[in-house]
Design a protein around this motif. Structure first.
Motif, PDB file in Angstrom:
ATOM      1  N   ALA A   1       0.928  -1.136   0.030  1.00  0.00           N
ATOM      2  CA  ALA A   1      -0.047   0.015  -0.047  1.00  0.00           C
ATOM      3  C   ALA A   1       1.000   1.275   0.102  1.00  0.00           C
ATOM      4  N   GLU A   2       1.749   1.296   0.715  1.00  0.00           N
ATOM      5  CA  GLU A   2       2.627   2.462   0.905  1.00  0.00           C
ATOM      6  C   GLU A   2       3.300   2.689  -0.666  1.00  0.00           C
ATOM      7  N   ASN A   3       3.757   1.719  -1.165  1.00  0.00           N
ATOM      8  CA  ASN A   3       4.490   1.893  -2.543  1.00  0.00           C
ATOM      9  C   ASN A   3       3.535   2.201  -3.195  1.00  0.00           C
ATOM     10  N   LEU A   4       2.383   1.952  -3.562  1.00  0.00           N
ATOM     11  CA  LEU A   4       1.276   2.101  -4.502  1.00  0.00           C
ATOM     12  C   LEU A   4       0.806   3.617  -4.316  1.00  0.00           C
ATOM     13  N   ILE A   5       0.804   4.109  -3.004  1.00  0.00           N
ATOM     14  CA  ILE A   5       0.104   5.242  -2.783  1.00  0.00           C
ATOM     15  C   ILE A   5       1.585   6.286  -3.056  1.00  0.00           C
ATOM     16  N   ALA A   6       2.730   5.909  -2.941  1.00  0.00           N
ATOM     17  CA  ALA A   6       3.894   6.768  -3.287  1.00  0.00           C
ATOM     18  C   ALA A   6       3.877   6.985  -4.747  1.00  0.00           C
ATOM     19  N   ASN A   7       3.128   6.113  -5.386  1.00  0.00           N
ATOM     20  CA  ASN A   7       3.211   6.224  -6.959  1.00  0.00           C
ATOM     21  C   ASN A   7       2.092   6.418  -7.489  1.00  0.00           C
ATOM     22  N   ASN A   8       1.297   7.264  -6.618  1.00  0.00           N
ATOM     23  CA  ASN A   8      -0.083   7.806  -7.149  1.00  0.00           C
ATOM     24  C   ASN A   8      -1.253   6.779  -7.570  1.00  0.00           C
ATOM     25  N   ILE A   9      -1.240   5.734  -7.172  1.00  0.00           N
ATOM     26  CA  ILE A   9      -1.985   4.878  -7.346  1.00  0.00           C
ATOM     27  C   ILE A   9      -3.306   4.783  -6.130  1.00  0.00           C
ATOM     28  N   GLN A  10      -4.513   4.921  -6.470  1.00  0.00           N
ATOM     29  CA  GLN A  10      -5.579   4.724  -5.440  1.00  0.00           C
ATOM     30  C   GLN A  10      -5.854   3.343  -4.736  1.00  0.00           C
ATOM     31  N   VAL A  11      -5.597   3.398  -3.343  1.00  0.00           N
ATOM     32  CA  VAL A  11      -5.726   2.272  -2.955  1.00  0.00           C
ATOM     33  C   VAL A  11      -7.062   2.053  -1.785  1.00  0.00           C
ATOM     34  N   ILE A  12      -7.676   0.877  -2.029  1.00  0.00           N
ATOM     35  CA  ILE A  12      -8.980   0.604  -1.371  1.00  0.00           C
ATOM     36  C   ILE A  12      -8.237  -0.534  -0.318  1.00  0.00           C
ATOM     37  N   GLY A  13      -8.291  -0.448   0.883  1.00  0.00           N
ATOM     38  CA  GLY A  13      -7.977  -1.224   1.935  1.00  0.00           C
ATOM     39  C   GLY A  13      -9.210  -2.010   2.983  1.00  0.00           C
ATOM     40  N   LEU A  14      -9.059  -3.522   2.724  1.00  0.00           N
ATOM     41  CA  LEU A  14      -9.981  -4.323   3.404  1.00  0.00           C
ATOM     42  C   LEU A  14      -9.693  -4.625   4.725  1.00  0.00           C
ATOM     43  N   LYS A  15     -10.207  -4.400   5.706  1.00  0.00           N
ATOM     44  CA  LYS A  15      -9.916  -4.725   7.090  1.00  0.00           C
ATOM     45  C   LYS A  15     -10.953  -4.922   8.116  1.00  0.00           C
ATOM     46  N   ARG A  16     -10.830  -5.307   9.294  1.00  0.00           N
ATOM     47  CA  ARG A  16     -12.018  -5.696  10.100  1.00  0.00           C
ATOM     48  C   ARG A  16     -11.926  -4.443  11.035  1.00  0.00           C
ATOM     49  N   LYS A  17     -12.900  -4.266  11.698  1.00  0.00           N
ATOM     50  CA  LYS A  17     -13.275  -2.995  12.455  1.00  0.00           C
ATOM     51  C   LYS A  17     -12.400  -2.939  13.616  1.00  0.00           C
ATOM     52  N   ASP A  18     -11.776  -4.069  14.148  1.00  0.00           N
ATOM     53  CA  ASP A  18     -11.071  -4.029  15.459  1.00  0.00           C
ATOM     54  C   ASP A  18      -9.436  -4.304  14.652  1.00  0.00           C
ATOM     55  N   SER A  19      -9.274  -4.030  13.546  1.00  0.00           N
ATOM     56  CA  SER A  19      -7.675  -4.228  13.116  1.00  0.00           C
ATOM     57  C   SER A  19      -7.130  -3.217  13.555  1.00  0.00           C
ATOM     58  N   ASP A  20      -5.913  -3.426  13.962  1.00  0.00           N
ATOM     59  CA  ASP A  20      -4.649  -2.470  14.289  1.00  0.00           C
ATOM     60  C   ASP A  20      -4.057  -2.146  13.082  1.00  0.00           C
ATOM     61  N   ILE A  21      -4.293  -0.919  12.704  1.00  0.00           N
ATOM     62  CA  ILE A  21      -3.734  -0.144  11.449  1.00  0.00           C
ATOM     63  C   ILE A  21      -2.294   0.506  11.594  1.00  0.00           C
ATOM     64  N   TRP A  22      -1.625  -0.082  12.676  1.00  0.00           N
ATOM     65  CA  TRP A  22      -0.298   0.809  12.987  1.00  0.00           C
ATOM     66  C   TRP A  22       0.673   0.826  11.705  1.00  0.00           C
ATOM     67  N   ARG A  23       0.906  -0.436  10.877  1.00  0.00           N
ATOM     68  CA  ARG A  23       1.740  -0.310   9.940  1.00  0.00           C
ATOM     69  C   ARG A  23       1.318   0.793   8.933  1.00  0.00           C
ATOM     70  N   CYS A  24       0.006   1.155   8.913  1.00  0.00           N
ATOM     71  CA  CYS A  24      -0.611   2.043   7.919  1.00  0.00           C
ATOM     72  C   CYS A  24      -0.439   3.529   8.365  1.00  0.00           C
ATOM     73  N   GLN A  25      -0.111   3.816   9.442  1.00  0.00           N
ATOM     74  CA  GLN A  25      -0.408   4.916  10.257  1.00  0.00           C
ATOM     75  C   GLN A  25       0.027   6.328   9.543  1.00  0.00           C
ATOM     76  N   GLU A  26       1.165   6.132   8.933  1.00  0.00           N
ATOM     77  CA  GLU A  26       1.898   7.583   8.289  1.00  0.00           C
ATOM     78  C   GLU A  26       0.859   7.680   7.038  1.00  0.00           C
ATOM     79  N   PHE A  27       0.081   6.845   6.480  1.00  0.00           N
ATOM     80  CA  PHE A  27      -0.464   7.012   5.124  1.00  0.00           C
ATOM     81  C   PHE A  27      -1.947   6.450   5.231  1.00  0.00           C
ATOM     82  N   LYS A  28      -2.347   6.399   6.352  1.00  0.00           N
ATOM     83  CA  LYS A  28      -3.837   5.831   6.474  1.00  0.00           C
ATOM     84  C   LYS A  28      -5.051   6.838   5.984  1.00  0.00           C
ATOM     85  N   ASP A  29      -4.703   8.081   6.176  1.00  0.00           N
ATOM     86  CA  ASP A  29      -5.731   8.925   5.401  1.00  0.00           C
ATOM     87  C   ASP A  29      -5.917   8.994   3.993  1.00  0.00           C
TER      88      ASP A  29
END
Length: 303
Positions: A18-46
């Motif tokens: 996800a981090e690489n694709l976002i850096a290369n201007n590709i739109q990303v949809i992320g599938l997760k659970r409501k209680d998933s810990d998104i700490w690995r995506c914190q810097e680009f979660k928005d």
């Protein structure tokens, strides 16, 4: 512009993709659970369009409204070593895969990328091509191979490009704490010692950021459907890797190589031939091993 759905996006591999694709201007949809810990995506979660999987009917409708062109399926139940022979847990991956394929068909995706494993080959002792016979030795590998047949048949029937990636050894930032490098660092932060086998196993260690770049290239290229090895192009012994970590973290730490026995049927050389994937996406510029390892170690030390 490409728009990609990533499952397993909160995990080690999915977050780097996800981090690489976002850096290369590709739109990303992320599938997760409501209680998933998104700490690995914190810097680009928005920058991620999040969809929660918990409400099955709702999540499908949300995905159908997103209009993405590719799926990267990185999610898997039972990745830890103690779960790999749990047939009940492993087979739970099949219904979700079928649901995902159906959604992809309805959305009209052109490409389906699945993260497979070197484990599908069974016992490896050398550098293997994709023609090497698959031989599942546990539930994990067996279910992966079952999913391969599902993906191949479904995608070919529905004219979807399918890319099955057999991943070899990976390392880098954001691994689980019980995995090799972060666990070694924790042990080596204080003076002590640890017992090992002789450590002569040779692995092709691939830096996770290089892996993420490979995924980006696959998204951007027209890749022929099929199975592809994803591996580093150089090997080193596990002994050399552990010694490099020790010398950087704590030179006084004592490594007792040769104390432990190798496990039964230990593979001594595991490496994937990557000629097939490079023929599709071009030569891969790998990060220098020493730089990649230093970046990885610094990450854990700061954490």
């Amino acid at each position: 512009m490409h728009k990609v759905l990533i499952t397993g996006i909160t995990g080690f591999l999915g977050s780097h993709i996800a981090e690489n694709l976002i850096a290369n201007n590709i739109q990303v949809i992320g599938l997760k659970r409501k209680d998933s810990d998104i700490w690995r995506c914190q810097e680009f979660k928005d920058k991620i369009h999040w969809v929660d999987i918990d409400d099955k009917g709702l999540f499908k409708n949300q995905l159908l409204a997103c209009s993405f062109d590719s799926i990267i399926h990185a999610a898997w139940i039972g990745v830890e070593s103690n779960e790999r022979n749990n047939w009940i847990e492993q087979t739970k991956n099949i219904p979700f895969l079928v649901t995902l394929l159906d959604i992809g068909k309805e959305v009209g995706i052109s490409k389906f990328i699945f993260l497979g494993s070197q484990a599908e080959y069974g016992e490896i002792n050398g550098k293997v091509t994709e023609s090497y016979a698959a031989e599942a030795l546990n539930a994990y590998a067996s279910v992966k191979l079952a999913c391969l047949e599902l993906v191949k048949s479904y995608c070919e029937i529905n004219q979807i490009e399918w890319i099955w990636l057999r991943l070899f050894s990976l390392f880098g930032e954001k691994e689980n704490e019980n995995w090799l490098i972060p666990s070694l660092i924790q042990s080596m932060k204080i003076d002590g010692q640890k017992d090992f086998t002789a450590g002569n196993q040779k692995y092709a260690y691939l830096y996770v950021k290089d892996f993420a770049m490979i995924i980006y290239k696959i998204i951007m290229a027209s890749v022929q459907s099929g199975i592809y090895n994803i591996s580093s192009n150089e090997i080193r012994t596990i002994k050399a890797l552990i010694e490099d970590i020790k010398n950087y973290i704590n030179p006084d730490y004592i490594l007792n190589f040769g104390v432990l026995e190798y496990r039964a049927n230990q593979s001594m050389h595991i490496e994937g031939d990557i000629a097939k994937i490079t023929a599709q996406i071009g030569e891969i510029e790998f990060t220098d091993y020493s730089i990649a390892l230093k970046q990885t170690l610094n990450y854990y030390l700061k954490k």
